[in-house]
Scaffold this motif. Structure first.
Motif, PDB file in Angstrom:
ATOM      1  N   HIS A  30       9.535  73.350-107.476  1.00  0.00           N
ATOM      2  CA  HIS A  30       9.439  74.732-106.832  1.00  0.00           C
ATOM      3  C   HIS A  30      10.796  75.370-106.369  1.00  0.00           C
ATOM      4  N   GLY A  31      11.666  74.509-106.578  1.00  0.00           N
ATOM      5  CA  GLY A  31      13.094  75.040-106.344  1.00  0.00           C
ATOM      6  C   GLY A  31      13.732  74.358-104.967  1.00  0.00           C
ATOM      7  N   ALA A  32      14.865  74.631-104.840  1.00  0.00           N
ATOM      8  CA  ALA A  32      15.694  73.956-103.762  1.00  0.00           C
ATOM      9  C   ALA A  32      15.264  74.138-102.356  1.00  0.00           C
ATOM     10  N   GLU A  33      14.914  75.492-102.298  1.00  0.00           N
ATOM     11  CA  GLU A  33      14.229  75.881-100.865  1.00  0.00           C
ATOM     12  C   GLU A  33      13.077  75.354-100.341  1.00  0.00           C
ATOM     13  N   SER A  34      12.306  75.064-101.183  1.00  0.00           N
ATOM     14  CA  SER A  34      10.992  74.290-101.063  1.00  0.00           C
ATOM     15  C   SER A  34      11.290  72.667-100.616  1.00  0.00           C
ATOM     16  N   GLY A  35      12.274  72.387-101.464  1.00  0.00           N
ATOM     17  CA  GLY A  35      12.605  71.016-101.161  1.00  0.00           C
ATOM     18  C   GLY A  35      13.271  70.718 -99.887  1.00  0.00           C
ATOM     19  N   ILE A  36      14.144  71.559 -99.536  1.00  0.00           N
ATOM     20  CA  ILE A  36      14.755  71.638 -97.938  1.00  0.00           C
ATOM     21  C   ILE A  36      13.791  71.494 -96.916  1.00  0.00           C
ATOM     22  N   ARG A  37      12.530  72.637 -97.216  1.00  0.00           N
ATOM     23  CA  ARG A  37      11.549  72.500 -96.230  1.00  0.00           C
ATOM     24  C   ARG A  37      10.841  71.337 -96.197  1.00  0.00           C
TER      25      ARG A  37
END
Lengths: 113, 421
Positions: free
Chosen positions: B353-360
């Motif tokens: 789902h992309g880096a942003e989702s990962g960080i979340r």
């Protein structure tokens, strides 16, 4: 070519062999050494000796343990090798892998009759 | 004697293999409370072998030679201490009489029960009364034939610490007075759990760590595989969870060779050359994973092996089935909550789902503070920020990670990342 006997003393210090791998690796060094001598046709034979022999002496033929009972003097075995002269036999004996384990090698020429 | 030309035919790790067999058999005679005595007899036996064989080669049947010498040593030991010493409880009386001593030893050492004895030894070393550290250390010492020196290198600790740990473990075995047995009945699965965890730790110690010198690392992986294959081949312990662990070790082990480049630099999964993965190990891993599917229970090894299987079955990194992997991570976290596993799950999510989702996801990790000294946390965050082109934040994270590792190869890896920014 002359015949020489290499007599191996000591080299069986238990503390220096802390793992099975270390012992096997050390044995492999001996095999490599023997192979090298065999390739040059210098190795005649070799035998281990069972520890703990007897010494008989005197007119009353007294029997005692020995002559060596102390670890680093005890003879563990011997080689018969071919060498041109004492110098070459000594050079061969310097390849023995036991020196770092308190081993020593005695080099004796076998008398030709 | 077969002569020294058999140097290359000498079985690899012959001494180590035979040493673990001898320790196990002698412990059956002396009892686990006399472990040190068994270790001394083995050390003596191997020394004798080395000092005899070195002059003109290994005998045709080295195992039999060693067993004979060990048996005679054991006879001597028992004769010298006949009245003061208690040996294995079930045969102690037989060892006290000269009439039965030798025949009893002959029977025990001649019986074809070596696989059983090795497994008994595994269970002894993994006795739940011992700490996990002690279990792994004891296994490495007795069953894998590592020296104290080698073990301390593996754990990056002092020889003194290892000596103390072994001393304490032997003392505990002395006090526990446990029988040298393979557990039966309802006890099996709890005791087996302890064995599998220890093998798993042994493997991970060799696998995940980049701090080891190559040789020790390879040996530890090999030994973990050997022990788990022993567990899998014995009828009492050939259970689904054992197969699952065996599968996991194979599937992860298959990738060992590709994790560093020719210069010793760490390669992340994405950049690994999949052609270097060991096909035979993968085949075996999938075979055991399949075998582990029998039965109702699912263990953490099932799930971890399933995740590893997804990775090895993907033809390219991009084609990895992240949905499946996330699903397995969800189950794994449910069964075995751990911030490290949650971090791995977050990485999988970032791929899908992309880096942003990962960080979340990382921010939502339940016990995030527990990871504050774990270099892979900032390293992962740095990677994700880099992907989002937030170079400033990425630089901050990679520098943070740099402070949390002492491993030269990990430092070099982070250096490379910083230079990319």
């Amino acid at each position: 070519m002359e015949k020489y006997m290499l007599i191996f003393h000591g080299g069986n210090t238990q503390e220096l062999f802390s793992s099975p791998e270390l012992m096997q690796a050390h044995m492999a060094k001996w095999f490599a050494w023997i192979d090298k001598l065999k390739q040059k046709d210098l190795y005649i034979s070799g035998e281990p000796l069972v520890p703990g022999g007897k010494l008989i002496q005197g007119t009353n033929k007294s029997v005692t343990d020995g002559p060596y009972t102390e670890g680093k003097d005890v003879v563990g075995g011997f080689f018969l090798i071919n060498a041109k002269n004492m110098e070459e036999a000594v050079e061969i004996a310097k390849d023995c892998p036991d020196y770092q384990y308190e081993g020593s090698v005695q080099v004796r020429q076998v008398m030709k009759m | 004697m077969s002569g020294s030309e058999n140097i290359n035919l000498t079985i690899e790790h012959l001494f180590r293999r035979e040493s673990s067999k001898l320790i196990s058999t002698l412990t059956k005679i002396f009892g686990p409370h006399n472990l040190e005595l068994a270790e001394d007899v083995v050390q003596d036996t191997l020394l004798k072998a080395m000092n005899t064989w070195k002059f003109n080669g290994i005998p045709d049947n080295p195992g039999a030679w060693l067993f004979k010498v060990a048996k005679n040593s054991a006879l001597d030991v028992i004769r010298k201490s006949k009245r003061q010493q208690e040996y294995a409880s079930n045969i102690s009386n037989l060892l006290k009489s000269e009439y039965t001593l030798s025949p009893t030893l002959n029977e025990i050492m001649g019986a074809n029960t070596i696989e059983d004895d090795l497994l008994r030894m595994i269970f002894t070393c993994c006795h739940p009364a011992l700490s996990k550290d002690s279990q792994v250390t004891l296994i490495l010492k007795t069953l894998c034939g590592f020296s104290v020196n080698e073990i301390s290198r593996a754990f990056i600790t002092s020889t003194d610490t290892i000596e103390k740990r072994l001393y304490r473990a032997r003392q505990q075995l002395r006090e526990l007075k446990i029988d040298f047995e393979i557990p039966v009945g309802p006890e099996v699965s709890a005791r087996l759990e302890s064995v599998l965890t220890t093998i798993y730790l042994l493997f991970n110690e060799g696998y995940h760590s980049t701090k080891h010198i190559e040789l020790v690392r390879k040996d530890m992986l090999q030994e973990a595989l050997r022990l788990s294959s022993l567990v899998c081949s014995h009828p009492s312990t050939a259970l689904p969870q054992s197969f699952a662990l065996h599968a996991l070790l194979h599937l992860n082990g298959a990738r060992v060779g590709s994790r560093l480049d020719s210069k010793g630099n760490i390669l992340v999964l994405k950049n690994q050359d999949r052609n270097l993965w060991d096909r035979e190990m993968i085949r075996l891993g999938l075979y055991y994973l399949n075998a582990s599917a029998e039965g109702e229970q699912i263990s953490r090894y099932h799930l971890e092996a399933a995740i590893a299987a997804e990775h090895v079955m993907a033809p390219t990194y991009e084609q990895t089935n992240w949905e499946n992997i996330i699903r397995f991570y969800d189950l794994l976290i449910e069964m075995h909550p751990s911030p490290v596993i949650e971090l791995n799950r977050a990485i999988a999510i970032s791929e899908l789902h992309g880096a942003e989702s990962g960080i979340r996801e990382i921010e939502n990790i339940r016990d995030l503070p527990l990871l504050k000294n774990y270099y892979l946390l900032p390293a992962t965050l740095g990677e994700l920020c880099q992907r989002m082109n937030d170079n400033e934040q990425a630089r901050k994270y990679f520098s943070q990670a740099m402070h949390l590792t002492n491993s030269p190869s990990e430092k070099k890896f982070l250096d490379g990342k910083l230079n990319e920014l």
